[in-house]
Every structure is written in C-alpha cells, then in structure tokens.
Write a protein that holds these residues in place. Structure first.
Motif, PDB file in Angstrom:
ATOM      1  N   THR A  98       1.117  -0.804   0.152  1.00  0.00           N
ATOM      2  CA  THR A  98      -0.168   0.180  -0.151  1.00  0.00           C
ATOM      3  C   THR A  98       1.230   0.883  -0.282  1.00  0.00           C
ATOM      4  OG1 THR A  98      -0.188   0.340   2.168  1.00  0.00           O
ATOM      5  CG2 THR A  98      -1.983  -1.335   1.185  1.00  0.00           C
ATOM      6  N   TYR A  99       0.407   2.502  -0.645  1.00  0.00           N
ATOM      7  CA  TYR A  99       1.271   3.223  -0.785  1.00  0.00           C
ATOM      8  C   TYR A  99       0.419   5.028  -0.446  1.00  0.00           C
ATOM      9  CZ  TYR A  99       4.225   0.258  -3.534  1.00  0.00           C
ATOM     10  OH  TYR A  99       4.901   0.057  -4.403  1.00  0.00           O
ATOM     11  N   GLN A 100       1.297   5.608   0.679  1.00  0.00           N
ATOM     12  CA  GLN A 100       0.713   6.870   0.465  1.00  0.00           C
ATOM     13  C   GLN A 100       0.293   7.314  -0.835  1.00  0.00           C
ATOM     14  OE1 GLN A 100       3.273   9.519   2.707  1.00  0.00           O
ATOM     15  NE2 GLN A 100       1.551  10.076   3.476  1.00  0.00           N
ATOM     16  N   SER A 101       1.523   7.627  -1.825  1.00  0.00           N
ATOM     17  CA  SER A 101       1.158   8.330  -2.923  1.00  0.00           C
ATOM     18  C   SER A 101       0.112   7.506  -4.479  1.00  0.00           C
ATOM     19  CB  SER A 101       2.671   7.946  -3.772  1.00  0.00           C
ATOM     20  OG  SER A 101       2.314   8.716  -5.197  1.00  0.00           O
ATOM     21  N   ALA A 102      -0.469   8.048  -4.933  1.00  0.00           N
ATOM     22  CA  ALA A 102      -1.698   8.044  -5.627  1.00  0.00           C
ATOM     23  C   ALA A 102      -0.844   7.196  -6.759  1.00  0.00           C
ATOM     24  CB  ALA A 102      -2.261   8.604  -5.726  1.00  0.00           C
ATOM     25  N   GLU A 103       0.624   7.690  -6.857  1.00  0.00           N
ATOM     26  CA  GLU A 103       1.297   6.629  -8.669  1.00  0.00           C
ATOM     27  C   GLU A 103       2.335   5.853  -7.779  1.00  0.00           C
ATOM     28  OE1 GLU A 103       1.062  10.239  -7.798  1.00  0.00           O
ATOM     29  OE2 GLU A 103       0.026  10.918  -7.997  1.00  0.00           O
ATOM     30  N   CYS A 104       1.842   5.514  -6.341  1.00  0.00           N
ATOM     31  CA  CYS A 104       2.688   4.266  -5.886  1.00  0.00           C
ATOM     32  C   CYS A 104       4.448   4.540  -6.260  1.00  0.00           C
ATOM     33  CB  CYS A 104       2.705   2.787  -6.812  1.00  0.00           C
ATOM     34  SG  CYS A 104       1.021   2.124  -6.699  1.00  0.00           S
ATOM     35  N   ALA A 105       4.479   5.937  -5.191  1.00  0.00           N
ATOM     36  CA  ALA A 105       5.817   6.196  -5.300  1.00  0.00           C
ATOM     37  C   ALA A 105       5.771   6.311  -4.521  1.00  0.00           C
ATOM     38  CB  ALA A 105       5.400   7.761  -5.400  1.00  0.00           C
ATOM     39  N   GLU A 106       8.069   5.675  -3.894  1.00  0.00           N
ATOM     40  CA  GLU A 106       8.348   4.942  -2.867  1.00  0.00           C
ATOM     41  C   GLU A 106       9.120   6.205  -2.316  1.00  0.00           C
ATOM     42  OE1 GLU A 106      10.509   1.125  -4.273  1.00  0.00           O
ATOM     43  OE2 GLU A 106       9.016   0.483  -4.483  1.00  0.00           O
ATOM     44  N   THR A 107       8.278   7.281  -3.178  1.00  0.00           N
ATOM     45  CA  THR A 107       8.648   9.094  -2.493  1.00  0.00           C
ATOM     46  C   THR A 107       8.423   9.149  -0.683  1.00  0.00           C
ATOM     47  OG1 THR A 107       8.188  10.253  -2.993  1.00  0.00           O
ATOM     48  CG2 THR A 107      10.281  10.052  -3.671  1.00  0.00           C
ATOM     49  N   GLY A 108       6.911   8.710  -0.214  1.00  0.00           N
ATOM     50  CA  GLY A 108       6.254   8.394   0.426  1.00  0.00           C
ATOM     51  C   GLY A 108       5.989   7.881   1.297  1.00  0.00           C
ATOM     52  N   GLU A 109       5.269   6.870   2.295  1.00  0.00           N
ATOM     53  CA  GLU A 109       5.229   5.680   2.783  1.00  0.00           C
ATOM     54  C   GLU A 109       4.711   4.644   2.209  1.00  0.00           C
ATOM     55  OE1 GLU A 109       6.508   5.417   6.313  1.00  0.00           O
ATOM     56  OE2 GLU A 109       6.979   7.842   6.365  1.00  0.00           O
ATOM     57  N   PHE A 110       5.478   3.407   2.516  1.00  0.00           N
ATOM     58  CA  PHE A 110       4.472   2.853   1.580  1.00  0.00           C
ATOM     59  C   PHE A 110       4.425   1.295   2.443  1.00  0.00           C
ATOM     60  CE2 PHE A 110       8.883   3.000   0.358  1.00  0.00           C
ATOM     61  CZ  PHE A 110       9.100   1.679   0.136  1.00  0.00           C
ATOM     62  N   VAL A 126      -4.343 -10.832   6.944  1.00  0.00           N
ATOM     63  CA  VAL A 126      -3.554  -9.263   7.495  1.00  0.00           C
ATOM     64  C   VAL A 126      -5.048  -8.757   7.122  1.00  0.00           C
ATOM     65  CG1 VAL A 126      -2.317  -7.582   7.387  1.00  0.00           C
ATOM     66  CG2 VAL A 126      -1.686  -9.860   6.616  1.00  0.00           C
ATOM     67  N   TRP A 127      -5.130  -8.404   8.990  1.00  0.00           N
ATOM     68  CA  TRP A 127      -6.212  -7.679   9.033  1.00  0.00           C
ATOM     69  C   TRP A 127      -5.713  -6.243   9.961  1.00  0.00           C
ATOM     70  CZ3 TRP A 127      -7.052 -12.961   8.664  1.00  0.00           C
ATOM     71  CH2 TRP A 127      -8.679 -12.715   7.682  1.00  0.00           C
ATOM     72  N   LEU A 128      -5.218  -5.460   8.909  1.00  0.00           N
ATOM     73  CA  LEU A 128      -4.696  -4.097   9.329  1.00  0.00           C
ATOM     74  C   LEU A 128      -5.734  -3.174   9.749  1.00  0.00           C
ATOM     75  CD1 LEU A 128      -1.791  -2.737   9.941  1.00  0.00           C
ATOM     76  CD2 LEU A 128      -2.369  -1.259   7.726  1.00  0.00           C
ATOM     77  N   PRO A 129      -6.001  -2.890  11.217  1.00  0.00           N
ATOM     78  CA  PRO A 129      -7.430  -2.364  11.255  1.00  0.00           C
ATOM     79  C   PRO A 129      -6.917  -0.846  11.828  1.00  0.00           C
ATOM     80  CG  PRO A 129      -6.423  -3.107  13.752  1.00  0.00           C
ATOM     81  CD  PRO A 129      -5.773  -3.657  12.285  1.00  0.00           C
ATOM     82  N   GLN A 130      -5.676  -0.320  11.482  1.00  0.00           N
ATOM     83  CA  GLN A 130      -5.307   1.541  11.420  1.00  0.00           C
ATOM     84  C   GLN A 130      -3.948   1.653  10.758  1.00  0.00           C
ATOM     85  OE1 GLN A 130      -6.065   4.062  14.761  1.00  0.00           O
ATOM     86  NE2 GLN A 130      -5.131   5.464  12.681  1.00  0.00           N
ATOM     87  N   SER A 131      -3.780   2.221   9.573  1.00  0.00           N
ATOM     88  CA  SER A 131      -2.798   2.342   8.354  1.00  0.00           C
ATOM     89  C   SER A 131      -1.738   3.415   9.079  1.00  0.00           C
ATOM     90  CB  SER A 131      -2.699   2.480   7.572  1.00  0.00           C
ATOM     91  OG  SER A 131      -1.743   2.597   6.502  1.00  0.00           O
ATOM     92  N   PRO A 132      -0.508   3.386   9.162  1.00  0.00           N
ATOM     93  CA  PRO A 132      -0.182   4.499  10.177  1.00  0.00           C
ATOM     94  C   PRO A 132       0.141   5.527   8.647  1.00  0.00           C
ATOM     95  CG  PRO A 132       2.087   3.042   9.112  1.00  0.00           C
ATOM     96  CD  PRO A 132       0.248   1.925   9.209  1.00  0.00           C
ATOM     97  N   TYR A 133      -0.373   5.524   7.406  1.00  0.00           N
ATOM     98  CA  TYR A 133      -1.003   7.182   6.848  1.00  0.00           C
ATOM     99  C   TYR A 133      -2.031   6.750   5.859  1.00  0.00           C
ATOM    100  CZ  TYR A 133       1.556   3.359   3.821  1.00  0.00           C
ATOM    101  OH  TYR A 133       1.859   1.949   3.519  1.00  0.00           O
ATOM    102  N   GLN A 134      -2.415   6.962   5.179  1.00  0.00           N
ATOM    103  CA  GLN A 134      -3.843   7.459   4.232  1.00  0.00           C
ATOM    104  C   GLN A 134      -3.123   6.546   3.096  1.00  0.00           C
ATOM    105  OE1 GLN A 134      -7.160   8.791   4.520  1.00  0.00           O
ATOM    106  NE2 GLN A 134      -6.387   9.633   6.370  1.00  0.00           N
ATOM    107  N   VAL A 135      -3.718   5.257   2.492  1.00  0.00           N
ATOM    108  CA  VAL A 135      -3.725   4.496   1.673  1.00  0.00           C
ATOM    109  C   VAL A 135      -3.694   5.007   0.346  1.00  0.00           C
ATOM    110  CG1 VAL A 135      -4.129   2.234   0.641  1.00  0.00           C
ATOM    111  CG2 VAL A 135      -3.374   2.091   2.974  1.00  0.00           C
ATOM    112  N   ARG A 136      -3.499   5.533  -0.495  1.00  0.00           N
ATOM    113  CA  ARG A 136      -4.285   5.823  -2.115  1.00  0.00           C
ATOM    114  C   ARG A 136      -3.948   4.720  -3.436  1.00  0.00           C
ATOM    115  NH1 ARG A 136      -2.138  10.374   0.982  1.00  0.00           N
ATOM    116  NH2 ARG A 136      -4.082  11.557   1.359  1.00  0.00           N
ATOM    117  N   ALA A 137      -2.977   4.377  -2.871  1.00  0.00           N
ATOM    118  CA  ALA A 137      -2.732   3.164  -3.832  1.00  0.00           C
ATOM    119  C   ALA A 137      -2.121   1.770  -2.901  1.00  0.00           C
ATOM    120  CB  ALA A 137      -2.041   4.057  -5.265  1.00  0.00           C
ATOM    121  N   PHE A 138      -2.361   0.836  -4.186  1.00  0.00           N
ATOM    122  CA  PHE A 138      -1.478   0.103  -4.219  1.00  0.00           C
ATOM    123  C   PHE A 138      -0.598  -1.644  -4.785  1.00  0.00           C
ATOM    124  CE2 PHE A 138      -6.204  -1.674  -4.507  1.00  0.00           C
ATOM    125  CZ  PHE A 138      -6.052  -2.212  -5.588  1.00  0.00           C
ATOM    126  N   LYS A 139      -0.234  -2.302  -5.267  1.00  0.00           N
ATOM    127  CA  LYS A 139       0.232  -2.627  -6.307  1.00  0.00           C
ATOM    128  C   LYS A 139      -0.055  -4.061  -5.126  1.00  0.00           C
ATOM    129  CE  LYS A 139       3.865  -0.423  -8.256  1.00  0.00           C
ATOM    130  NZ  LYS A 139       5.056  -0.458  -8.394  1.00  0.00           N
TER     131      LYS A 139
END
Length: 131
Positions: free
Chosen positions: A94-106, A114-127
């Motif tokens: 999961t990526y903080q960036s909507a473009e899956c950029a690795e400069t933000g959080e991922f 996997v059950w993740l009740p709270q991501s450490p960042y806003q997820v905007r995209a995934f691979k």
C-alpha cells in the motif's frame, strides 16, 4: 475394574474432543470471510479497504481475478483508506502516494490473511505482487 475406568476416560476424552470440534469453524463456514472476531469481513481472494480505522466507513473490495498484477492501482480520486484486509494470497504493497511512488510512505503485507485496523498513513494506491 480397569475396563470401567478406561471406558470412563475414553468417553470423557471423546466428549471433550466433540465439544472442541464444535468450536472450530468448518472450511465451508463464514468464519473465514469474517476473520478474527470483531474485524472486517473480507472473502478469500479479495483485498478490502475501509475509509476509516477499525474497518469502518465506506468499504472498497478488489478481486484478485480482476487486478493487474505488479501494476499500480490508484483508489478513486478524492478517496483513501485507513484500514485493510489482504486475503488475495499474494503480497500487497500500500502507498501513501496515488502513483505508488516510494518517496512517500509504503508498506507490504503478506497475502495469507492480514487484518490491519489502522494504517500508519492514508492509503491512496496499492500493488499486488506475484508470489
């Protein structure tokens, strides 16, 4: 009377095993889709994302059969996710960036449930990755 004592122990063990079996959900049951008690429901082969922590808010469901493997999938414009369940059977990043950029959080999560009740960042995209 050894036979009576042995029979009593055997009967007690059989009753205990039967009682424990009743507590274990069958493979055909819905317990697998619901996950651990109190967590978000997500069927096998799916990636489920919720807008709010603790599996609340609007849910987006992505089927493994319709996803482009190894490609960036952006969430719809103006949306993000804060909790997720990965039951795709494949690793998902999961990526903080909507473009899956690795400069933000991922972060990458294994696909075996996997059950993740709270991501450490806003997820905007995934691979979704090959195994």
């Amino acid at each position: 009377m050894r036979t009576c004592g042995t029979t009593r122990v055997t009967t007690t063990l059989a009753a205990t095993a039967l009682a424990l079996t009743a507590l274990i959900p069958s493979a055909a049951g819905t317990a697998h889709a619901a996950g651990p008690p109190g967590l978000g429901a997500c069927a096998s082969g799916q990636l489920c994302l919720w807008a709010k922590p603790d599996f609340k808010g609007t849910r987006q469901t992505h089927e493994l059969s319709t996803l482009d493997i190894n490609s960036c999938t952006a969430l719809p414009a103006g949306t993000s996710a804060q909790s997720l369940v990965n039951r795709t059977g494949r690793p998902v990043t999961t990526y903080q960036s909507a473009e899956c950029a690795e400069t933000g959080e991922f972060q990458t999560y294994p696909g075996d449930g996997v059950w993740l009740p709270q991501s450490p960042y806003q997820v905007r995209a995934f691979k979704v990755w090959e195994r």
